[in-house]
Design an enzyme around this catalytic site. Structure first.
Site, PDB file in Angstrom:
ATOM      1  N   ASP A  37       0.862  -1.190   0.000  1.00  0.00           N
ATOM      2  CA  ASP A  37       0.000   0.000   0.000  1.00  0.00           C
ATOM      3  C   ASP A  37       0.893   1.232   0.000  1.00  0.00           C
ATOM      4  O   ASP A  37       2.073   1.150   0.359  1.00  0.00           O
ATOM      5  CB  ASP A  37      -0.912   0.031   1.232  1.00  0.00           C
ATOM      6  CG  ASP A  37      -2.191   0.834   1.013  1.00  0.00           C
ATOM      7  OD1 ASP A  37      -3.283   0.224   0.937  1.00  0.00           O
ATOM      8  OD2 ASP A  37      -2.114   2.085   0.903  1.00  0.00           O
ATOM      9  N   ASP A  63       3.486   2.428  -4.507  1.00  0.00           N
ATOM     10  CA  ASP A  63       2.586   3.360  -5.185  1.00  0.00           C
ATOM     11  C   ASP A  63       2.336   2.741  -6.555  1.00  0.00           C
ATOM     12  O   ASP A  63       3.246   2.694  -7.400  1.00  0.00           O
ATOM     13  CB  ASP A  63       3.233   4.747  -5.303  1.00  0.00           C
ATOM     14  CG  ASP A  63       2.312   5.735  -6.027  1.00  0.00           C
ATOM     15  OD1 ASP A  63       1.376   5.295  -6.728  1.00  0.00           O
ATOM     16  OD2 ASP A  63       2.537   6.945  -5.890  1.00  0.00           O
ATOM     17  N   VAL A  64       1.121   2.260  -6.784  1.00  0.00           N
ATOM     18  CA  VAL A  64       0.842   1.490  -8.009  1.00  0.00           C
ATOM     19  C   VAL A  64       1.030   2.296  -9.293  1.00  0.00           C
ATOM     20  O   VAL A  64       1.155   1.713 -10.367  1.00  0.00           O
ATOM     21  CB  VAL A  64      -0.584   0.875  -7.998  1.00  0.00           C
ATOM     22  CG1 VAL A  64      -0.742  -0.156  -6.908  1.00  0.00           C
ATOM     23  CG2 VAL A  64      -1.664   1.956  -7.908  1.00  0.00           C
ATOM     24  N   TYR A 158     -13.685   8.066 -12.568  1.00  0.00           N
ATOM     25  CA  TYR A 158     -13.782   6.756 -11.919  1.00  0.00           C
ATOM     26  C   TYR A 158     -14.425   5.738 -12.868  1.00  0.00           C
ATOM     27  O   TYR A 158     -13.910   4.640 -13.069  1.00  0.00           O
ATOM     28  CB  TYR A 158     -14.605   6.883 -10.630  1.00  0.00           C
ATOM     29  CG  TYR A 158     -14.613   5.612  -9.797  1.00  0.00           C
ATOM     30  CD1 TYR A 158     -13.518   5.273  -9.023  1.00  0.00           C
ATOM     31  CD2 TYR A 158     -15.716   4.762  -9.799  1.00  0.00           C
ATOM     32  CE1 TYR A 158     -13.515   4.108  -8.255  1.00  0.00           C
ATOM     33  CE2 TYR A 158     -15.727   3.605  -9.046  1.00  0.00           C
ATOM     34  CZ  TYR A 158     -14.624   3.281  -8.268  1.00  0.00           C
ATOM     35  OH  TYR A 158     -14.626   2.127  -7.525  1.00  0.00           O
ATOM     36  N   LYS A 162     -12.493   2.467 -14.449  1.00  0.00           N
ATOM     37  CA  LYS A 162     -12.933   1.094 -14.174  1.00  0.00           C
ATOM     38  C   LYS A 162     -13.363   0.388 -15.470  1.00  0.00           C
ATOM     39  O   LYS A 162     -13.258  -0.835 -15.592  1.00  0.00           O
ATOM     40  CB  LYS A 162     -14.061   1.099 -13.137  1.00  0.00           C
ATOM     41  CG  LYS A 162     -13.610   1.582 -11.749  1.00  0.00           C
ATOM     42  CD  LYS A 162     -12.500   0.713 -11.192  1.00  0.00           C
ATOM     43  CE  LYS A 162     -12.120   1.084  -9.773  1.00  0.00           C
ATOM     44  NZ  LYS A 162     -11.063   0.226  -9.208  1.00  0.00           N
ATOM     45  N   THR A 193     -16.381   0.267   3.117  1.00  0.00           N
ATOM     46  CA  THR A 193     -14.921   0.189   3.289  1.00  0.00           C
ATOM     47  C   THR A 193     -14.395   1.591   3.626  1.00  0.00           C
ATOM     48  O   THR A 193     -15.182   2.518   3.832  1.00  0.00           O
ATOM     49  CB  THR A 193     -14.234  -0.235   1.974  1.00  0.00           C
ATOM     50  OG1 THR A 193     -14.432   0.805   1.008  1.00  0.00           O
ATOM     51  CG2 THR A 193     -14.734  -1.550   1.431  1.00  0.00           C
TER      52      THR A 193
HETATM   53  N1  LIG Z   1     -16.149   0.366  -1.698  1.00  0.00           N
HETATM   54  C1  LIG Z   1     -16.890   0.284  -2.770  1.00  0.00           C
HETATM   55  O1  LIG Z   1     -18.129   0.457  -2.694  1.00  0.00           O
HETATM   56  C2  LIG Z   1     -16.277  -0.068  -4.098  1.00  0.00           C
HETATM   57  C3  LIG Z   1     -17.124  -0.367  -5.175  1.00  0.00           C
HETATM   58  C4  LIG Z   1     -16.580  -0.727  -6.393  1.00  0.00           C
HETATM   59  C5  LIG Z   1     -15.211  -0.830  -6.533  1.00  0.00           C
HETATM   60  N2  LIG Z   1     -14.405  -0.530  -5.485  1.00  0.00           N
HETATM   61  C6  LIG Z   1     -12.942  -0.687  -5.704  1.00  0.00           C
HETATM   62  O2  LIG Z   1     -12.426  -1.602  -4.752  1.00  0.00           O
HETATM   63  C7  LIG Z   1     -11.031  -1.355  -4.560  1.00  0.00           C
HETATM   64  C8  LIG Z   1     -10.723  -1.312  -3.080  1.00  0.00           C
HETATM   65  O3  LIG Z   1     -11.350  -0.181  -2.514  1.00  0.00           O
HETATM   66  P1  LIG Z   1     -11.913  -0.129  -1.030  1.00  0.00           P
HETATM   67  O4  LIG Z   1     -13.350   0.154  -1.141  1.00  0.00           O
HETATM   68  O5  LIG Z   1     -11.440  -1.276  -0.237  1.00  0.00           O
HETATM   69  O6  LIG Z   1     -11.238   1.251  -0.568  1.00  0.00           O
HETATM   70  P2  LIG Z   1     -10.204   1.620   0.573  1.00  0.00           P
HETATM   71  O7  LIG Z   1     -10.043   3.090   0.464  1.00  0.00           O
HETATM   72  O8  LIG Z   1     -10.625   1.047   1.877  1.00  0.00           O
HETATM   73  O9  LIG Z   1      -8.867   0.883   0.098  1.00  0.00           O
HETATM   74  C9  LIG Z   1      -8.127   1.307  -1.010  1.00  0.00           C
HETATM   75  C10 LIG Z   1      -6.657   1.222  -0.664  1.00  0.00           C
HETATM   76  O10 LIG Z   1      -5.891   1.621  -1.814  1.00  0.00           O
HETATM   77  C11 LIG Z   1      -4.786   2.368  -1.341  1.00  0.00           C
HETATM   78  N3  LIG Z   1      -4.221   3.236  -2.364  1.00  0.00           N
HETATM   79  C12 LIG Z   1      -4.703   4.419  -2.816  1.00  0.00           C
HETATM   80  N4  LIG Z   1      -3.847   4.937  -3.725  1.00  0.00           N
HETATM   81  C13 LIG Z   1      -2.836   4.049  -3.871  1.00  0.00           C
HETATM   82  C14 LIG Z   1      -1.653   4.013  -4.668  1.00  0.00           C
HETATM   83  N5  LIG Z   1      -1.321   5.020  -5.505  1.00  0.00           N
HETATM   84  N6  LIG Z   1      -0.841   2.934  -4.576  1.00  0.00           N
HETATM   85  C15 LIG Z   1      -1.136   1.923  -3.722  1.00  0.00           C
HETATM   86  N7  LIG Z   1      -2.223   1.910  -2.926  1.00  0.00           N
HETATM   87  C16 LIG Z   1      -3.060   2.969  -3.009  1.00  0.00           C
HETATM   88  C17 LIG Z   1      -5.325   3.161  -0.170  1.00  0.00           C
HETATM   89  O11 LIG Z   1      -4.284   3.621   0.688  1.00  0.00           O
HETATM   90  C18 LIG Z   1      -6.251   2.153   0.501  1.00  0.00           C
HETATM   91  O12 LIG Z   1      -5.590   1.417   1.514  1.00  0.00           O
HETATM   92  C19 LIG Z   1     -10.733  -0.044  -5.304  1.00  0.00           C
HETATM   93  O13 LIG Z   1     -10.153  -0.341  -6.565  1.00  0.00           O
HETATM   94  C20 LIG Z   1     -12.119   0.567  -5.487  1.00  0.00           C
HETATM   95  O14 LIG Z   1     -12.191   1.438  -6.593  1.00  0.00           O
HETATM   96  C21 LIG Z   1     -14.892  -0.153  -4.270  1.00  0.00           C
END
Ligand SMILES: NC(=O)c1ccc[n+]([C@@H]2O[C@H](COP(=O)([O-])OP(=O)(O)OC[C@H]3O[C@@H](n4cnc5c(N)ncnc54)[C@H](O)[C@@H]3O)[C@@H](O)[C@H]2O)c1
Length: 257
Positions: A37, A63-64, A158, A162, A193
């Site tokens: 992360d 950092d991805v 976004y 996606k 989350t």
């Molecule tokens: N929560 C939802 O409702 C939802 C719905 C659809 C898709 N998603 C997707 O699910 C995935 C996980 O999200 P989540 O809901 O667990 O959110 P979250 O914010 O809890 O977790 C996301 C993590 O990604 C990390 N991150 C951000 N930028 C980064 C970078 N440049 N390099 C490495 N890490 C980085 C953050 O620090 C965080 O720990 C994401 O791709 C999000 O778009 C979430």
């Protein structure tokens, strides 16, 4: 036998939400987990807890959106474990701005992490998977790649980011099937989350109340482990004949007419 026994798994965005749930579940299922992360303190704290409960996990900063950061993670993974079996490209961000409100900076930031980050991750691991005789890549997309409107949380970049993950997944599934590398995408609906907490939502129920009438299943919002279970299936050999799939985990939201 545990479902990921002996497999080396890299997961991104593992400091919170779905990534953290995935890291916990993978460790429980016998994987050697490389949890990464950009937020390092929170990542280390959570990884320590998994280690304390008996899991084999290491925490690495990543950092991805940065190729050099990927190189460090790949080098350390190979140094520690000698191979990479699974990559879960889970990290992502959301900016709730539409086409007219977003600035170029917003657009580029979202695309850099959500789309470019997924490509960079695949580019970094695929040569190792080819050498290793195969592997599984799981890319986190969203129902925003399928629906417009509220399914995208009002984020234009976004949705586009996606959508790119959805199509890049199918592209990679076609090109690398010959190497026994499977590439699938997971499409979460509303899941409670860190992303939801960041906009002030305090519980799964509160989030569900917001989305009532969208999902078919109560409480109208899912939890991180619902997605971690999807990651586990696609990471494991149970899905050995599955590639290019869009696995939608949304409580039935996308079935609405
Ligand atoms: N929560 C939802 O409702 C939802 C719905 C659809 C898709 N998603 C997707 O699910 C995935 C996980 O999200 P989540 O809901 O667990 O959110 P979250 O914010 O809890 O977790 C996301 C993590 O990604 C990390 N991150 C951000 N930028 C980064 C970078 N440049 N390099 C490495 N890490 C980085 C953050 O620090 C965080 O720990 C994401 O791709 C999000 O778009 C979430």
């Amino acid at each position: 036998m545990a479902r990921l026994e002996g497999k080396v798994v890299i997961i991104t965005g593992a400091a919170s939400g779905m990534g953290l749930a995935g890291a916990k579940l993978f460790a429980k299922e016998g994987a050697k987990v490389v949890a990464t992360d950009v937020v390092v303190d929170k990542l280390a704290e959570n990884v320590n807890k998994i280690v304390a409960s008996g899991g084999e996990v290491i925490a690495l900063p990543l950092d991805v959106s940065k190729p050099e950061s990927w190189k460090e993670v790949i080098d350390k993974t190979i140094e520690n474990y000698g191979k990479i079996d699974v990559l879960v490209n889970n990290a992502g961000i959301h900016i709730a701005k539409g086409i007219l409100e977003a600035e170029l900076e917003d657009w580029e930031k979202v695309m850099a992490i959500n789309s470019t980050g997924v490509w960079l991750g695949m580019k970094a691991v695929i040569p190792h998977m080819q050498k290793n005789g195969g592997g599984s890549i799981v890319n986190t997309s969203s129902i925003a790649a399928i629906l417009g409107g509220i399914g995208d949380g009002h984020g234009a970049a976004y949705s586009a980011s996606k959508g790119a993950v959805r199509s890049l997944t199918k592209h990679a599934a076609q090109w690398f099937g010959k190497d026994n590398i499977r590439v699938n995408s997971v499409h979460p609906g509303a899941i409670f989350t860190g992303l939801a907490e960041a906009v002030g939502i305090k519980s799964q129920e509160e989030m569900g109340a917001h989305y009532e009438g969208k999902s078919a299943l109560k409480p109208y919002a899912g939890e991180s482990m619902d997605i971690a279970n999807a990651y586990l299936y696609l990471a494991s050999d149970e899905s050995k004949y599955v590639t290019g799939l869009e696995l939608v985990v949304d409580g039935g939201w996308t079935t609405r007419s």
